[in-house]
Write a protein that holds these residues in place. Structure first.
Motif, PDB file in Angstrom:
ATOM      1  N   LEU A  17       0.820  -1.211   0.000  1.00  0.00           N
ATOM      2  CA  LEU A  17       0.000   0.000   0.000  1.00  0.00           C
ATOM      3  C   LEU A  17       0.855   1.263   0.000  1.00  0.00           C
ATOM      4  CD1 LEU A  17      -2.900  -0.959   2.428  1.00  0.00           C
ATOM      5  CD2 LEU A  17      -2.988  -0.749  -0.066  1.00  0.00           C
ATOM      6  N   VAL A  24      -0.623   5.103   5.437  1.00  0.00           N
ATOM      7  CA  VAL A  24      -1.235   3.892   5.971  1.00  0.00           C
ATOM      8  C   VAL A  24      -1.114   3.914   7.493  1.00  0.00           C
ATOM      9  CG1 VAL A  24      -1.219   1.368   5.955  1.00  0.00           C
ATOM     10  CG2 VAL A  24      -0.530   2.625   3.898  1.00  0.00           C
ATOM     11  N   GLU A  35      -7.734  13.243   4.896  1.00  0.00           N
ATOM     12  CA  GLU A  35      -7.714  12.148   3.939  1.00  0.00           C
ATOM     13  C   GLU A  35      -7.063  12.625   2.644  1.00  0.00           C
ATOM     14  OE1 GLU A  35     -11.029  14.669   4.014  1.00  0.00           O
ATOM     15  OE2 GLU A  35     -10.628  13.217   5.538  1.00  0.00           O
ATOM     16  N   PHE A  38      -5.253   5.173   4.434  1.00  0.00           N
ATOM     17  CA  PHE A  38      -5.709   3.811   4.654  1.00  0.00           C
ATOM     18  C   PHE A  38      -5.635   3.499   6.145  1.00  0.00           C
ATOM     19  CE2 PHE A  38      -3.900   3.306   0.329  1.00  0.00           C
ATOM     20  CZ  PHE A  38      -4.962   2.672  -0.309  1.00  0.00           C
ATOM     21  N   ILE A  63      -9.288  -3.535   5.070  1.00  0.00           N
ATOM     22  CA  ILE A  63      -8.536  -2.294   4.894  1.00  0.00           C
ATOM     23  C   ILE A  63      -9.540  -1.209   4.535  1.00  0.00           C
ATOM     24  CG2 ILE A  63      -6.740  -1.098   3.590  1.00  0.00           C
ATOM     25  CD1 ILE A  63      -5.638  -3.923   2.872  1.00  0.00           C
ATOM     26  N   ASP A  64      -9.507  -0.100   5.262  1.00  0.00           N
ATOM     27  CA  ASP A  64     -10.404   1.022   4.984  1.00  0.00           C
ATOM     28  C   ASP A  64      -9.619   2.130   4.301  1.00  0.00           C
ATOM     29  OD1 ASP A  64     -13.000   0.347   6.611  1.00  0.00           O
ATOM     30  OD2 ASP A  64     -11.327  -0.147   7.916  1.00  0.00           O
ATOM     31  N   LEU A  65     -10.214   2.696   3.269  1.00  0.00           N
ATOM     32  CA  LEU A  65      -9.661   3.864   2.597  1.00  0.00           C
ATOM     33  C   LEU A  65     -10.629   5.021   2.817  1.00  0.00           C
ATOM     34  CD1 LEU A  65      -7.817   5.452   0.626  1.00  0.00           C
ATOM     35  CD2 LEU A  65      -9.142   4.438  -1.263  1.00  0.00           C
ATOM     36  N   TYR A  67     -11.304   8.836   1.737  1.00  0.00           N
ATOM     37  CA  TYR A  67     -10.894   9.628   0.586  1.00  0.00           C
ATOM     38  C   TYR A  67     -11.771  10.875   0.490  1.00  0.00           C
ATOM     39  CZ  TYR A  67      -8.510  10.198  -3.853  1.00  0.00           C
ATOM     40  OH  TYR A  67      -7.692  10.660  -4.857  1.00  0.00           O
ATOM     41  N   ALA A  82      -4.816   0.878  -5.450  1.00  0.00           N
ATOM     42  CA  ALA A  82      -4.697   0.047  -4.246  1.00  0.00           C
ATOM     43  C   ALA A  82      -4.766  -1.436  -4.604  1.00  0.00           C
ATOM     44  CB  ALA A  82      -5.791   0.401  -3.243  1.00  0.00           C
ATOM     45  N   SER A  94     -14.217  -4.598  -2.784  1.00  0.00           N
ATOM     46  CA  SER A  94     -14.281  -3.225  -2.300  1.00  0.00           C
ATOM     47  C   SER A  94     -15.733  -2.772  -2.257  1.00  0.00           C
ATOM     48  CB  SER A  94     -13.439  -2.289  -3.178  1.00  0.00           C
ATOM     49  OG  SER A  94     -13.855  -2.359  -4.518  1.00  0.00           O
ATOM     50  N   HIS A 108     -15.708   6.354   1.878  1.00  0.00           N
ATOM     51  CA  HIS A 108     -15.130   5.318   2.730  1.00  0.00           C
ATOM     52  C   HIS A 108     -15.216   4.018   1.948  1.00  0.00           C
ATOM     53  CE1 HIS A 108     -15.463   2.912   6.775  1.00  0.00           C
ATOM     54  NE2 HIS A 108     -14.399   2.572   6.067  1.00  0.00           N
TER      55      HIS A 108
END
Length: 118
Positions: A17, A24, A35, A38, A63-65, A67, A82, A94, A108
């Motif tokens: 990542l 991260v 933001e 991750f 894993i949370d992103l 943005y 990603a 995702s 999210h």
């Protein structure tokens, strides 16, 4: 120093990542951290012996992103980058949501990475 297969798996995900240039974290940072970022979250293991693979752990990592909400196109590019950085895995899903749990409205994305650890 030799680490457990689970530690090596998490280190590999972290290093992968990092190639996206998006920070991260292993826990949700405070609201002052902007933001994108991750958060490597929960991991679930199943170490039931397999006749096909022998001693193997079937693991799923969340894993949370988070943005910025500004551009859906940029979000889709970040998701692609990603997944590309994570490489070949047994499965990567995702789920895109709009979320305000960090004190402001953001995209999210919840990734679920499933793989075998040998």
């Amino acid at each position: 120093m030799m680490y457990s297969p689970n530690t090596e798996f998490l280190k590999g995900v972290l290093d992968s990542l990092a190639a996206t240039k998006i920070p991260v974290h292993f826990k949700l940072p405070d609201a002052t951290v902007k933001e994108p970022f991750f958060v490597i979250g929960n991991r679930i293991d199943d170490d039931t012996p397999s006749s096909k693979f022998g001693a193997v752990i079937d693991t799923t990592l969340t894993i949370d992103l988070f943005y910025p909400i500004a551009s859906r196109t940029q979000l889709e590019e970040a998701i692609f980058q990603a997944k590309k950085a994570l490489g070949q895995r047994r499965n990567i899903t995702s789920d895109i949501r709009i979320d305000d749990s960090i004190g402001r409205e953001v995209y999210h994305v919840i990734f679920r990475v499933t793989d075998y650890i040998f």
